[in-house]
Design an enzyme around this catalytic site. Structure first.
Site, PDB file in Angstrom:
ATOM      1  N   GLY A   1       0.805  -1.213   0.000  1.00 40.50           N
ATOM      2  CA  GLY A   1       0.000   0.000   0.000  1.00 40.50           C
ATOM      3  C   GLY A   1       0.834   1.256   0.000  1.00 40.50           C
TER       4      GLY A   1
ATOM      5  CB  CYS B   1       2.351  -8.949   0.246  1.00 40.54           C
ATOM      6  SG  CYS B   1       1.893  -9.941  -1.182  1.00 40.54           S
TER       7      CYS B   1
ATOM      8  CB  CYS C   1       0.790 -13.247  -0.367  1.00 36.07           C
ATOM      9  SG  CYS C   1       0.504 -11.624   0.278  1.00 36.07           S
TER      10      CYS C   1
ATOM     11  CE  LYS D   1       0.364 -17.342   2.485  1.00 39.00           C
ATOM     12  NZ  LYS D   1      -0.654 -16.583   3.242  1.00 39.00           N
TER      13      LYS D   1
ATOM     14  CE1 TYR E   1      -3.488 -15.274   5.224  1.00 37.87           C
ATOM     15  CE2 TYR E   1      -5.153 -14.444   6.733  1.00 37.87           C
ATOM     16  CZ  TYR E   1      -3.987 -14.256   6.030  1.00 37.87           C
ATOM     17  OH  TYR E   1      -3.306 -13.073   6.129  1.00 37.87           O
TER      18      TYR E   1
ATOM     19  CD  GLU F   1      -2.630 -19.533   3.070  1.00 34.64           C
ATOM     20  OE1 GLU F   1      -3.366 -19.126   2.159  1.00 34.64           O
ATOM     21  OE2 GLU F   1      -1.831 -18.790   3.679  1.00 34.64           O
TER      22      GLU F   1
ATOM     23  CG  HIS G   1     -15.888 -31.707 -21.662  1.00 36.44           C
ATOM     24  ND1 HIS G   1     -16.109 -32.141 -20.373  1.00 36.44           N
ATOM     25  CD2 HIS G   1     -15.622 -32.814 -22.401  1.00 36.44           C
ATOM     26  CE1 HIS G   1     -15.996 -33.453 -20.336  1.00 36.44           C
ATOM     27  NE2 HIS G   1     -15.703 -33.889 -21.553  1.00 36.44           N
TER      28      HIS G   1
ATOM     29  CD  GLU H   1     -16.731 -29.740 -18.090  1.00 40.82           C
ATOM     30  OE1 GLU H   1     -17.638 -29.700 -18.948  1.00 40.82           O
ATOM     31  OE2 GLU H   1     -15.808 -30.570 -18.099  1.00 40.82           O
TER      32      GLU H   1
END
Length: 448
Positions: free
Chosen positions: A16, A43, A48, A51, A178, A182, A437, A442
């Site tokens: 940020g 991050c 993130c 990780k 989370y 993780e 497919h 799908e």
């Protein structure tokens, strides 16, 4: 803005802060930024990005087990934790360098030291230098919150896990969010014995209960042990370096390492906010208005240090909106509705919009469509795991209220599905879309 050393001084060079600094400079502002740790923030440096790389590295264990069924013979396969660790950290160094180059290319002056607020338009660097600025932006992010039990100093947080000397043969993960899920998945896949300790009977609060239940079933099938309604009373280091964990009463568990992942708090301690009359909220977070302004008109805050959504893409948008508002003559706010998120457990889960329970509470009558399937790539896997896709819609209009899923590549699939939710589409739009497919995605257009 003459009379000040800078038009903008940013405290914290994470996602940020860097975005706000870069965009403000592009609008013509004179900008400086201070970072006491490493450029890139949570991050890039300890969140993130590294990780996700550990997740990728650990997933090869499962992929290699599939390979033999597809005709591949892999002799002498083995895993080297130090090699993965060093590869990940080397890439973190590379990314940090890129962030630094971005700031330099926009003529943002970087101070590699701590800065604290001394007034509405002034900061003081750790070196003693005092600097003035027309505007101050706080973007220091969050920090792991460590509980106050005896022996917590022998435990590690998500900050230290990327630098372990050796892979623990046995790992206890404390927490049910989370981060806990993780890392439990990563080390379980790499062969560590993993036990998760959670003080309640619920993990991953905020995600759809049916999807979380499927995650738990899969995780336990892969060997992760969950101890619900349990808490760590104390941790005692043994002579051999192992840790003896007291879970209360007479029960004690011996493990190589304890990873505490019980949450994060805004990193506002000692920042000097009291001297400008900024009162902190829950967890030390900084309250701000829709334009990221605090109750002190010249001071703003974005990202995890605020009382809003703690996600990197959100911090980036907040930083950009701040810069456009203050220096770009284009007042903008951030839309916090229908933000997609994911948990990179194994397999990963992802969601956007309202969960089934939330939809019932806010819309009354809703309908759900669910698809359960065994991914084709896992056909010969020793784990008979089934993916689950779920769509929650308004019963009358069939407007999509939420999409939730667990399965291979779920976050990649959900990202584009989130666009449909943001656009206000109904389930009919999915029904009228021809399936691609064979694919897992799908299933989203075949829900019945």
């Amino acid at each position: 803005m003459s009379g000040f050393d800078y038009d903008l001084f940013v405290i914290g060079a994470g996602s940020g802060g860097v975005r706000a600094a870069r965009i403000s400079a592009s609008h013509g502002a004179r900008v400086a930024i201070a970072e006491e740790h490493r450029v890139g923030g949570t991050c890039v440096i300890r969140g993130c990005v590294p990780k996700k790389m550990l997740v990728y590295g650990s997933m090869f264990a499962e992929e290699l087990s599939h390979a033999e069924n597809y005709g591949w013979t892999i002799e002498g396969k083995s895993f080297d934790w130090a090699k993965l660790r060093d590869f990940v950290n080397a890439d973190v160094d590379r990314l940090e360098g890129l962030y630094g180059k971005t700031l330099a290319s926009h003529e943002v002056e970087l101070f590699a030291e701590r800065a604290t607020i001394t007034g509405p338009n002034s900061v003081k660097l750790a070196s003693g230098r005092e600097i003035t600025a027309a505007h101050i932006l706080i973007a220091v992010g969050g920090w792991p919150a460590m509980p106050a039990f005896s022996g917590v100093e022998h435990c590690i947080s998500s900050n230290e896990v990327f630098h372990l000397e050796t892979q623990p043969k046995s790992l206890m993960v404390v927490g049910g969010g989370y981060i806990a899920m993780e890392f439990a998945g990563v080390f379980n896949a790499l062969g560590s014995e993993v036990t998760v300790i959670n003080r309640s009977d619920c993990v991953l609060r905020g995600y759809d209960e049916q999807v979380v239940e499927r995650m738990l079933h899969i995780a336990m099938g892969r060997g992760i042990v969950f101890r619900m309604n349990s808490e760590v009373a104390s941790v005692e280091k043994q002579d051999d370096g192992s840790l003896l964990v007291d879970l209360g009463g007479t029960e004690k568990v011996k493990v190589d390492q304890v990873l505490v992942a019980t949450g994060r708090s805004a990193k506002t301690a000692g920042l000097g906010l009291e001297c400008v009359g900024i009162e902190l909220g829950k967890g030390g977070a900084i309250p701000v208005d829709e334009y990221s302004r605090t109750n002190c008109p010249s001071i703003y805050a974005v990202g995890d240090v605020t009382d809003r959504v703690q996600l990197t893409p959100v911090a980036i948008r907040e930083g950009h909106a701040f810069a456009d508002t203050v220096f770009g003559k284009n007042p903008r706010t951030v839309d916090y509705e229908n933000i997609p998120s994911a948990v990179f457990c194994q397999p990963p889960l992802a969601g956007v919009g309202l969960t089934e329970q939330e939809a019932k509470e806010t819309h009354g009558k809703v309908k759900t469509y669910v698809a359960e399937f065994r991914p084709m790539k896992n056909l010969y896997s020793p784990h008979a795991e089934r993916g689950l896709y779920k769509m929650v819609v308004d019963e009358v209009t069939e407007k999509i209220l939420g999409i939730h899923m667990i399965g291979p590549e779920a976050p990649e699939i959900l990202q584009i599905a989130a666009v449909a939710l943001k656009a206000g589409l109904t389930k009919q739009a999915f029904d009228e879309t021809v399936a691609l497919h064979p694919s897992m995605a799908e299933e989203l257009v075949l829900l019945k």
